[in-house]
Design an enzyme around this catalytic site. Sequence first.
Site, mmCIF file in Angstrom:
data_model
loop_
_atom_site.group_PDB
_atom_site.id
_atom_site.type_symbol
_atom_site.label_atom_id
_atom_site.label_comp_id
_atom_site.label_asym_id
_atom_site.label_seq_id
_atom_site.Cartn_x
_atom_site.Cartn_y
_atom_site.Cartn_z
ATOM 1 N N GLY A 1 2.986 1.883 -2.424
ATOM 2 C CA GLY A 1 3.456 2.079 -3.881
ATOM 3 C C GLY A 1 4.669 1.209 -4.196
ATOM 4 N N GLY B 1 0.872 -1.153 -0.160
ATOM 5 C CA GLY B 1 -0.187 0.051 -0.074
ATOM 6 C C GLY B 1 0.644 1.264 -0.090
ATOM 7 N N GLY C 1 5.159 -2.192 -4.939
ATOM 8 C CA GLY C 1 4.759 -2.911 -6.044
ATOM 9 C C GLY C 1 4.641 -2.386 -7.392
ATOM 10 C CE1 TYR D 1 1.142 -7.446 -11.503
ATOM 11 C CE2 TYR D 1 -0.108 -9.263 -10.654
ATOM 12 C CZ TYR D 1 1.089 -8.437 -10.708
ATOM 13 O OH TYR D 1 2.067 -8.904 -9.737
ATOM 14 C CG ASN E 1 -3.361 -12.563 -5.240
ATOM 15 O OD1 ASN E 1 -3.793 -11.468 -4.885
ATOM 16 N ND2 ASN E 1 -2.077 -12.754 -5.348
#
Length: 154
Positions: free
Chosen positions: A84, A82, A86, A120, A113
Amino acid sequence: MLELAVFEKMPDQVKISHEELESSGFCENPLFGCLVAEVPEEHKSKEGFTVVGYGLYFYTYSTWRGRALHLEDLYVMPEFRGRGIGKSMLSKVAEVAKKMQCARLQLSVLNWNTPSRDFYAAKGAQDLTAAEGWHLIRFDGQSLDNLANDAPKD
């Protein structure tokens, strides 16, 4: 590695040692690349780690599109999600793909998931299972041995 497997509800699937991972990725002709997310010492994890995430990738080839990059793992420790990290790591992997003239970046996500699938999709990824009906097929263990044993002898 194990932390991701636990998250994916498959801890018993990890069969590789740290030594094998190192010898495969940190050698003259590495089989994969890896980017890490690191925080300053003062922001380390509860367990004392400064490396809080990673993106492990390797190259593939499409007879239709040419060079491709496969993102095997994108992982951020739960306490650092949460923020940023990733998103930044995914963008850096995409940058690597573009620098290597890859036509696409591909990855697999477990069907349960939903947060990752939504993440994505929000970045523009296509779900090929739904869009094109592709299935991911695997040979391993005895099925791989059997298939290799059926190869014509030179």
